[in-house]
Design a protein around this motif. Sequence first.
Motif, PDB file in Angstrom:
ATOM      1  N   LEU A 364       0.848  -1.189   0.000  1.00 21.19           N
ATOM      2  CA  LEU A 364       0.000   0.000   0.000  1.00 21.19           C
ATOM      3  C   LEU A 364       0.886   1.243   0.000  1.00 21.19           C
ATOM      4  N   CYS A 365       0.445   2.288  -0.681  1.00 21.09           N
ATOM      5  CA  CYS A 365       1.220   3.526  -0.790  1.00 21.09           C
ATOM      6  C   CYS A 365       1.481   4.148   0.586  1.00 21.09           C
ATOM      7  N   CYS A 368      -1.540   5.645   2.572  1.00 26.14           N
ATOM      8  CA  CYS A 368      -2.793   5.032   2.106  1.00 26.14           C
ATOM      9  C   CYS A 368      -3.757   4.885   3.288  1.00 26.14           C
ATOM     10  N   PRO A 369      -4.987   5.386   3.147  1.00 26.44           N
ATOM     11  CA  PRO A 369      -5.940   5.262   4.249  1.00 26.44           C
ATOM     12  C   PRO A 369      -6.270   3.802   4.596  1.00 26.44           C
ATOM     13  N   HIS A 370      -6.133   2.890   3.624  1.00 26.73           N
ATOM     14  CA  HIS A 370      -6.438   1.479   3.906  1.00 26.73           C
ATOM     15  C   HIS A 370      -5.508   0.914   4.980  1.00 26.73           C
ATOM     16  N   CYS A 394      -6.728  -2.416  -4.351  1.00 28.44           N
ATOM     17  CA  CYS A 394      -5.445  -2.102  -3.713  1.00 28.44           C
ATOM     18  C   CYS A 394      -5.352  -2.757  -2.345  1.00 28.44           C
ATOM     19  N   ASN A 465     -12.499   5.150  -0.597  1.00 33.63           N
ATOM     20  CA  ASN A 465     -11.522   6.184  -0.961  1.00 33.63           C
ATOM     21  C   ASN A 465     -11.978   6.979  -2.184  1.00 33.63           C
ATOM     22  N   ALA A 469      -9.130   2.777  -7.282  1.00 36.28           N
ATOM     23  CA  ALA A 469      -7.713   3.168  -7.310  1.00 36.28           C
ATOM     24  C   ALA A 469      -6.830   2.177  -8.067  1.00 36.28           C
ATOM     25  N   TYR A 473      -7.842   4.900 -10.918  1.00 35.16           N
ATOM     26  CA  TYR A 473      -8.675   6.012 -10.395  1.00 35.16           C
ATOM     27  C   TYR A 473      -9.888   6.344 -11.263  1.00 35.16           C
ATOM     28  N   CYS A 538      -8.377   8.549  -1.595  1.00 38.39           N
ATOM     29  CA  CYS A 538      -7.096   7.908  -1.948  1.00 38.39           C
ATOM     30  C   CYS A 538      -5.982   8.943  -1.881  1.00 38.39           C
ATOM     31  N   VAL A 539      -4.893   8.582  -1.239  1.00 35.92           N
ATOM     32  CA  VAL A 539      -3.818   9.548  -1.006  1.00 35.92           C
ATOM     33  C   VAL A 539      -3.231  10.080  -2.318  1.00 35.92           C
ATOM     34  N   ASN A 540      -3.354   9.299  -3.374  1.00 33.63           N
ATOM     35  CA  ASN A 540      -2.806   9.769  -4.653  1.00 33.63           C
ATOM     36  C   ASN A 540      -3.699  10.806  -5.318  1.00 33.63           C
TER      37      ASN A 540
ATOM     38  N   ARG B  29       2.228  -0.156  -7.227  1.00 33.12           N
ATOM     39  CA  ARG B  29       2.188   0.205  -5.813  1.00 33.12           C
ATOM     40  C   ARG B  29       3.507  -0.156  -5.157  1.00 33.12           C
TER      41      ARG B  29
HETATM   42  S1  SF4 Z   1      -3.455   4.073  -4.739  1.00 31.37           S
HETATM   43 FE1  SF4 Z   1      -4.686   4.872  -3.081  1.00 31.37          FE
HETATM   44  S2  SF4 Z   1      -5.830   3.123  -2.416  1.00 31.37           S
HETATM   45 FE2  SF4 Z   1      -4.214   2.310  -3.662  1.00 31.37          FE
HETATM   46  S3  SF4 Z   1      -2.576   1.790  -2.212  1.00 31.37           S
HETATM   47 FE3  SF4 Z   1      -2.188   3.859  -2.913  1.00 31.37          FE
HETATM   48  S4  SF4 Z   1      -3.202   5.205  -1.472  1.00 31.37           S
HETATM   49 FE4  SF4 Z   1      -4.002   3.154  -1.164  1.00 31.37          FE
END
Ligand code: SF4
Lengths: 608, 181
Positions: A364-365, A368-370, A394, A465, A469, A473, A538-540, B29
């Motif tokens: 996860l980025c 990332c809120p997840h 994701c 999100n 994603a 997106y 989504c953080v992106n 990712r």
């Molecule tokens: S793209 Fe968004 S949802 Fe996917 S891992 Fe990154 S931050 Fe999380």
Amino acid sequence: MSARKLLMGNEAIAYGAAEAGVKVACAYPGTPSSEVLETLAALSGAKGFYAEWSVNEKVALETAIGASYAGLRALAAMKQVGLNVAADPLMSLAYIGVDGGLVLVVADDPGPHSSQTEQDTRKFARFAKLPVLDPATPEEAFEMTGYAFELSESLGLPVILRPTTRTCHACQDIDLSRAVRPPHRQHSHFEKGSDKVIFPSLSARRHPWLNERQEIAGEKFEDSVFNNLIIAHNSKLGIIACGTGYNYVREALQLTGINASVLKIGTPYPLPGKPVLELFNHAERILVVEEQEPVVEEQVISLAWRNKSSAVICGKHDRLVPREGELNVDQVKSIISKFSFGEAVADNNKATQPPVLPLRTPVLCAGCPHRASFYIFKKAARGTDAVFSGDIGCYTLGAMPPLNAMDACLCMGASITIASGLYRAEPHRRQVAFLGDSTFFHTGVPGLINAVYNQADITLVILDNSTTAMTGYQPHPGTGRTAMGTSAKKIELAGLIKACGVEMVREVDPYDLQEAGKAASEAMNYPGPAVVIMKRICVNLAKKGLSSQINPEKCVDCGSCIEEFGCPAIGRKNGRPEILKNCTGCGVCAQICPAGAIEEVVKEDYES
Amino acid sequence: MMASRALALAAMENGLSVRTSEVIGMAQREGAVTSHVRMGHDLSGAIIPDREADFLLGLELSETVRALPKLKPEGSVIAATSTIIPVSVHLGLAEYNQEALMDYLKKYTGKLSFLALDDLVRRAGHPKTGNVVMLGALATFPGLPFSREQLLTSLLKYVPEKLKAINIRAFEIGCKTMEGA
Ligand code: SF4
Ligand code: SF4
């Protein structure tokens, strides 16, 4: 300068469809297919057609079918596992047939790179009794798309175009002047009658018609430009190569200097007999090279048997060509050497052994809120032996260490239903299901209704999100935007969930560990189905500007931020935890740090 | 992705055919992302077979080493010394030995240039210009099927107006660093 344009395979398919006068295009995103509809949506305004992200693949195909029934050219796009969702309308449609040309783009993913299965859509096409085209290159994908509309109209059947990842995501210079033009008749009108109402009696009548179409399609393919036989007169070897397999064979022959007749196949089902029989006349031994299932190979073997050909046929049945994974030139080189000389040519150029390379699996980025959502539920579930069922997106990456927050994940929407089944087996164990907002709209809703109706005591966590994603997106019904960029009615998750009969619904911000943690515990302890919506963009897609820093004076080096949370923006420098430049300033690690050592700072983003 | 398309476009301008291969999906990712670019006549697929690449541009050290089998024995490598340490290493599940990787590259590649990419990118003024610096560095090599200016022009077609100046600067920094100016 020529009129050649640099296009990715999926873009090429979209251009091919737009040039051929597609009027309605629908898809659900899925790697490696997503750019087909993204490109179509971008072209829709200028070209005057309609494009939509549908809630799932079944809906996409059925919408396209409606448009075709009214006489328009229509397209539906999906990835291979999406076709499983759309299988129901497809199987029946084969019996009913189409009016306007209907092309189904199904992207396969041998490897697999981004999929749950390596299923072969060519085999699916054969099962559904529908013609399938297999492009070797983006340019061929472009040409095949236009042709597929014409073929669909002439046969009265939907036609499947099946590119694989290497065609979808390869770019090539493409000559757009060779496009198929729209048909003369492009009016839309649905003719009333009884031939669109499927009854057992109608299906019984249509089945012979459908079977007869197979023969007609096979005959049409005999002279198709997508099949090409090149005879090598001084060789008794023959190679049949399908789709991307053809690229590998072509290059492997160039590199090894081996001489063989080559039959390129772009129409794997129904396989045209004529060029194969012609090859039988020139080659004593034939190798079939295709990725995934032996679709062409089995038809070739059957042709040989029916025509009493004595040609020896090699391929997957004798394990010369693998049935799993992707092929590549190097592999095909050794397959062809084995086929021609009985053994692989020794490779004496073996590279030296490099030092140990670090594992670089996707995670996860940063920010990332997840990650926060999983962390929250892991804490809330501490000491309970709860099972975490996951889903496709994701957030499947929540299974990675150090979170290890996923015990099962199968297919789109299955988190809720598998948790419900686990609950039947172990009613006293806590069951938590996780899925994303787009996946919830896709196939999660029926599972939730089922859980309420049948009283499954599960906790559902919707990781909202506000986007799809994983696949790039794309908008969905909860975002208030359409594929074509217009605004739409926003479907509120909480209202929808309450309408499904769920009595306990909480919407919280996963960046707020305390509040969200309270909601998590409450939901897990609630008797009956309960839903927590973890809402955070989504953080992106979020605005950046902040960043965090570890104050080395306060940090007690407990390692919690690394070993429990695992944000990729936290590393170690000289053994001490340190925040790196990819930090997004989400501020979650600061709430985890027991020493209060993590502080927020304004990001120095160079000068710009 | 932008870099591979810019290279392809520049080659097309000179009448060559092109194939590129991009990586899209889960690997994006924090995973390793590799693009292949092929240009010439009579091309087949987009994926470069082992020991067939003329150039290897590596933006991250360990990934450069990972991709090395693709390079021709006489091929050239431009390798960033930058490292991105994956979470697996922080968790003690894998190791990352920067020195060993650099030594390996020095030992087994004939034509090798190391770039201190982090510094160069900082000088360019935007964190996402690493690939453009790399293209600038590549553009100094003899025998390419396009000129330096053609590559820059192709690149700028993919850059929004307000970022053009920064990208030109990054490209020039890449050129100058290679030429030792
Ligand atoms: S793209 Fe968004 S949802 Fe996917 S891992 Fe990154 S931050 Fe999380
Ligand atoms: S604030 Fe902390 S958790 Fe959030 S991105 Fe930065 S380092 Fe990661």
